[in-house]
Design an enzyme around this catalytic site. Structure first.
Site, PDB file in Angstrom:
ATOM      1  N   ASP A   1       0.815  -1.210   0.000  1.00  0.00           N
ATOM      2  CA  ASP A   1       0.000   0.000   0.000  1.00  0.00           C
ATOM      3  C   ASP A   1       0.856   1.270   0.000  1.00  0.00           C
ATOM      4  OD1 ASP A   1      -2.348   1.528   0.223  1.00  0.00           O
ATOM      5  OD2 ASP A   1      -2.180   1.563   2.410  1.00  0.00           O
TER       6      ASP A   1
ATOM      7  N   GLU B   1       3.242  -8.129   7.197  1.00  0.00           N
ATOM      8  CA  GLU B   1       1.947  -8.718   6.855  1.00  0.00           C
ATOM      9  C   GLU B   1       2.009  -9.813   5.794  1.00  0.00           C
ATOM     10  OE1 GLU B   1      -1.150  -5.850   6.262  1.00  0.00           O
ATOM     11  OE2 GLU B   1      -1.087  -5.283   8.381  1.00  0.00           O
TER      12      GLU B   1
ATOM     13  N   TYR C   1      -6.529  -3.082  12.901  1.00  0.00           N
ATOM     14  CA  TYR C   1      -7.348  -1.925  12.511  1.00  0.00           C
ATOM     15  C   TYR C   1      -8.773  -2.050  13.035  1.00  0.00           C
ATOM     16  CZ  TYR C   1      -3.452  -0.218   9.835  1.00  0.00           C
ATOM     17  OH  TYR C   1      -2.225   0.282   9.492  1.00  0.00           O
TER      18      TYR C   1
ATOM     19  N   GLU D   1       0.938  -1.450  14.020  1.00  0.00           N
ATOM     20  CA  GLU D   1       0.058  -0.554  13.255  1.00  0.00           C
ATOM     21  C   GLU D   1      -1.317  -0.543  13.905  1.00  0.00           C
ATOM     22  OE1 GLU D   1      -0.254  -1.289   9.024  1.00  0.00           O
ATOM     23  OE2 GLU D   1       1.917  -1.587   8.815  1.00  0.00           O
TER      24      GLU D   1
END
Ligand code: GCB
Length: 587
Positions: A163, A408, A463, A498
């Site tokens: 990303d 990830e 998240y 994160e």
């Protein structure tokens, strides 16, 4: 590989500035031997910088394939009888270098340096033509991976699984350096600090070439010699050492000599250990507060820029951060030098990002990641090389406290274990003095992940309140806590590498709704509450320090907006919350 540093025997010249430059959309440059003379049809381009945001045509910004850089440099007449080296701090994603008509270096991997000796190819006092071919392409055999294809309009386009925008070019300096003919080829130090006695230790190993005596001297910041050694290996005892620590990043200097060559390395004496669920720095538990970052800014793209770096570190200090992760690739060495001097703790990451071919908006549902036809043996070899190059480059930095070997990957896939076991072992073998970790993805929760036991820290990217429980912070709070409590059963330190939310600067909403600054602030406050309820959570890195560029996509309005700072480094509302939280840490 030693970073370029001037000394009484070394002269290092940065070749920054405007280079001749040309796109090679048709791939004609190699067959046409464009290095053999002035680059045909060239324009000028800034180095260091990504070229992507300095052009005005979409086809050039999104160019996939080769570009060519070229310039002349005068080799100093005073370098006669010396060894001369050409070095490229990075060429993203791959680079090939010619000195005059001769190819001297080739390197794959966009974030680590490579060099070549050119002594016999140059004439001192004369001009040397330097040509660098830089390729932006990624494949299933590269780290990170990507897939090139033909668009209906006939252009090559690149799909990738990470990303951030696939910026390309000469992102860091190119150098022409000289050393004596007998020289120090490499230098590795390790340090130990005993908080009980306050005694320190510096072990060193020098790789040398050519004849001559080898010796080292360790000086404190005042220049006083505190220890000396002879020969290429040794251990220096430093009684009553002044340890390197974020509050007092004291640096000694190791002056290494071989023959007439001298190399001076800053050395911070400190110890990093994992003790159960605690991370210890010099014997004391440390709590990481900070960010996942990016090398990313307006116009420069991923080009290293001291101006941006100085502002970023000023903001880190202002907000009360003590650490960051070099998400998702090794940063410029200037950044680590600065972190050493500023006392920042760094989780240093390889470019192994996007090893998850079924993930969210970027992958294909159900796609397998590890194995033939996907991330196979070639990619594993490139990944191992990336780990080796990262550790070889950065092992001497006191600021680096952990190696993150991937971001990830799909570690819920059973084949991930076979893939990662040798890589984790290799990292540990290359450096036994720092914890090894990777950043775990939401699709590999504790009950599904197959590799966490191979690592020293549990690093998780989560998240809740954004991709999971979007817009529902009450549920997010419960789910985040439940998952972190499950990870805590590993009995290892947990770093949440994160968490965060996109916020469009200037968008406000009461009650808070997604994409507003208020929602980002509320999500971060909620997450921080949860972290403080779980003793094993010893680190919180907000995603991200600043807004950054990504590939164009329907879910990315002008890039990723999870920055706590805008892309031009001004605070959003959440920055004030973090500043309060981190400057008044609760016990
Ligand atoms: C992640 C990735 C990071 C992305 C972020 C996001 O999990 O590690 O590279 O930018 O999520 O904002 O989606």
């Amino acid at each position: 590989m030693l970073a370029p540093r001037d000394s009484r025997s070394r002269d290092c010249r940065r070749l920054d500035g405007l280079w001749r430059f040309r796109f090679d959309a048709g791939g004609e440059g190699t067959a046409g031997r464009w290095w053999r003379g002035p680059l045909p049809g060239a324009r000028e381009m800034a180095v260091p910088a990504s070229y992507n945001d300095l052009v005005t045509e979409a086809a050039e910004r999104e160019h996939v394939g080769d570009v060519w850089y070229q310039r002349e440099v005068r080799v100093p007449a005073t370098w006669q009888d010396r060894r001369i080296v050409l070095r490229c701090d990075s060429a993203t994603q791959n680079g090939t270098v010619w000195a005059g008509d001769t190819q001297v270096a080739e390197h794959s991997g966009g974030y680590t340096p490579f060099e070549a000796e050119v002594t016999d190819l140059v004439t001192c006092g004369e001009m040397l033509r330097l040509t660098v071919r830089v390729g932006s392409e990624l494949s299933m055999d590269t780290i990170p991976p990507g897939v090139a294809s033909r668009s209906p309009a006939g252009r090559t386009r690149l799909r990738y699984f990470h990303d951030f925008f696939n910026y390309a070019g000469l992102h860091r300096s190119v150098w022409l350096c000289t050393t004596p003919r007998s020289y120090i080829a490499d230098l590795a130090v390790g340090t130990w600090y005993d908080p009980g006695t306050s005694d320190g230790e510096v072990t060193y190993h020098l790789d040398v070439a050519g004849a001559g005596p080898t010796s080292v001297r360790l000086r404190d910041a005042a220049g006083t010699v505190v220890a000396e050694g002879a020969g290429p290996d040794g251990v220096l005892a430093v009684p009553h050492a002044r340890p390197w620590d974020p509050g007092d990043p004291h640096l000694y200097r190791l002056d290494a000599r071989h023959g007439d060559d001298e190399y001076c390395l800053p050395v911070g004496i400190r110890t990093v250990q994992v003790d159960g669920a605690r991370l210890l720095l010099n014997g004391d538990p440390v709590r990481l507060r900070g960010f996942g970052m990016h090398e990313d800014s307006v116009l420069h793209g991923k080009g290293h820029d001291d101006t941006r770096m100085v502002r970023d570190f000023a903001l880190l200090r202002w907000i009360g951060a003590n650490s960051f992760r070099t998400s998702h690739y090794p940063y410029a060495e200037e950044v680590l030098d600065y972190a050493d001097r500023q006392g920042l703790l760094v989780i240093d990451e390889t470019p192994a990002v996007g090893l998850h071919l079924s993930l969210g908006n970027m992958g294909d549902p159900g796609a397998r990641t590890f194995g033939p036809g996907a991330i196979g043996e070639q990619a594993a070899a490139a990944h191992l090389a990336a780990i080796r190059e990262l550790i070889a480059r950065d092992r001497n930095h006191p600021s680096v406290i952990a190696w993150s070997i991937a971001n990830e990957p799909d570690t819920a896939e059973p084949a991930a274990r076979e893939y990662f076991a040798p890589l984790a072992a290799a990292a540990r073998e290359l450096d036994a003095s720092r914890p090894v970790c990777f950043a775990n993805v939401a699709t590999a929760p504790p009950e599904a992940d197959v590799v966490t036991d191979l690592f020293d820290l549990v690093c998780v990217n989560r998240y809740y309140g954004w991709y999971a429980d979007p817009g529902d912070l009450d549920s997010a709070e419960k789910d985040l806590e439940a998952e972190l409590r499950a990870w805590a059963r590993h009995g290892k330190p947990i770093v949440v590498t994160e968490f965060g939310a996109d916020a469009l600067a200037g968008l406000h909403a009461l009650p808070p709704i997604m994409w507003s600054e208020d929602y980002q602030t509320a999500l971060i406050a909620m997450s921080a509450r949860v972290f403080r309820r779980i003793p094993e959570v010893i680190g919180e890195h907000v995603w991200n320090f600043a807004d950054f560029a990504t590939a164009q996509a329907v879910h990315r309005p002008g890039g990723n907006h999870k920055g706590v700072f805008t892309r031009d480094r001004q605070p959003k509302a959440a920055a004030w919350l973090l500043r309060d939280l981190w400057n008044h840490p609760s016990p």
